[in-house]
Design an enzyme around this catalytic site. Structure first.
Site, short mmCIF file in Angstrom:
data_model
loop_
_atom_site.label_atom_id
_atom_site.label_comp_id
_atom_site.label_asym_id
_atom_site.label_seq_id
_atom_site.Cartn_x
_atom_site.Cartn_y
_atom_site.Cartn_z
CE1 TYR A 121 -17.83 1.92 11.18
CE2 TYR A 121 -18.74 3.45 9.59
CZ TYR A 121 -18.85 2.75 10.78
OH TYR A 121 -19.98 2.90 11.55
CE LYS A 167 -12.97 7.28 26.24
NZ LYS A 167 -13.56 8.15 27.29
CG ASP A 200 -16.58 9.51 27.06
OD1 ASP A 200 -15.85 10.34 26.49
OD2 ASP A 200 -16.24 8.93 28.11
CG ASP A 224 -21.99 5.67 11.17
OD1 ASP A 224 -23.03 6.30 10.89
OD2 ASP A 224 -21.83 4.47 10.89
CG ASP A 228 -27.42 7.65 12.64
OD1 ASP A 228 -27.16 8.40 11.68
OD2 ASP A 228 -27.70 6.45 12.50
#
Length: 331
Positions: A121, A167, A200, A224, A228
């Site tokens: 971002y 990750k 994941d 982010d 959600d």
């Protein structure tokens, strides 16, 4: 007196901000509101999604209350501009299930802490003839700073563990640095359990065993997405507040969008905004009032007499707001 910049934005942003201000006006607080602009309507009037006056107002204020905006293609996000300009390096999202709502599982209560200024971002991209490249920036300073924030929040709320989400098995340098920085900070908090998960795997664990987590610290994009996903666990975006917090400034907003399809119908859920206001007041050291708002919202949701359409009911935005004000008076 508190100087609060309000940015209603577009769509239902105006409705939920008005609901939030009604709550604030009902409390015994001395607040000076400074209205500022951002979003699609602002772009159509001025040619920019966020005027410089809005950024200056937010910098000077004790806190900023943000509604919702409609994105403009090709223009940088106003919220990202504010996060960078005010160095709001932490995005704090409480995820909590409420009695009386359609939560997938009961007794969910954890915090997602997302690094706000780096990662993908940072919006450093290059377009060539046949490829586009985005730069993912991870620094030791920002990684240690957000990790420290996570452990301090855990200490403040008596949480037992902080989990680093990454990750690093694939992104060995960037996420490797993030993970290394996390464990460096963790050494300063021996009474809090520190652990880490691949993103994941975490996406699955949030669904299968969400009650095992207390505080989650992660990078910008991962945070982010997970935020959600977490909203889906506890009844949707209409119930989740958020805070963008730095060392000097704070910006507080519901995590839903501007929802132009329902704008002007007086059916949007103001709860996320009202809970964001509780977070703002906590940031301003008004802990007693913040806690009072939290309890009032929880009681109204538990009673279930007033429900906006996203919660399965037919009540209006102003009816939910009025009911929460009534509950405040009973506390």
């Amino acid at each position: 007196m508190y100087n609060i910049t309000t940015i209603a934005g577009d769509g239902i942003g105006k409705e939920v901000i008005n609901a939030g201000i009604a709550i604030l006006d009902h409390l015994d607080l001395n607040i000076n509101y400074i209205e500022a602009e951002a979003g699609l309507e602002t772009f159509e009037k001025t040619g920019t999604t966020i005027p410089e006056e809005t950024v200056k107002s937010a910098k000077k204020s004790d806190a900023t209350l943000f509604g919702a905006i409609t994105s403009v293609a090709g223009e940088k996000s106003p919220i990202l501009r504010l996060r960078k300009s005010l160095d709001l390096y932490c995005n704090l999202r409480p995820v909590k299930s409420f009695n009386g709502t359609k939560s997938i599982k009961p007794n969910i209560d954890f915090l997602i802490i997302r690094e706000n200024t780096e990662g993908l971002y940072c919006q450093v991209e290059s377009l060539y003839e046949n490829e586009a490249i985005a730069q993912r920036q991870i620094t030791r300073k920002a990684s240690e700073r957000i990790s420290k924030f996570g452990f301090e929040i855990a200490k403040k709320y008596n949480k037992k563990s902080v989990s680093c989400i990454h990750k690093a098995n694939v992104l060995k340098l960037t996420d490797g640095l993030f993970k290394e920085s996390f464990y460096k900070i963790a050494k300063n908090y021996p009474d809090i359990n520190a652990n880490d998960y691949y993103v994941d795997a975490m996406a699955m664990f949030l669904v299968t065993k969400p009650k095992e987590f207390d505080v989650i610290v992660t990078t910008n994009l991962f945070g982010d997405i997970l935020s959600d996903e977490a909203a889906g666990l506890v009844g949707g975006l209409g119930l989740l507040p958020s805070g963008n917090i730095g060392d000097k400034n704070g910006l507080f907003e519901p995590v839903h969008g501007s929802a132009p399809d329902i704008a002007g119908k007086n059916i949007s859920n103001p709860v996320a905004t009202i809970l964001s206001i509780a977070m703002m007041l906590d940031f301003l050291k008004e802990e007693y009032v913040a806690n009072k708002i939290q309890i009032a919202v929880e009681n109204v949701l538990k009673h279930g007499k007033i429900q906006t359409p996203d919660l399965g009911g037919t009540n209006k935005t102003n009816e939910m707001t009025t009911e929460i004000i009534k509950e405040l008076d009973n506390l």
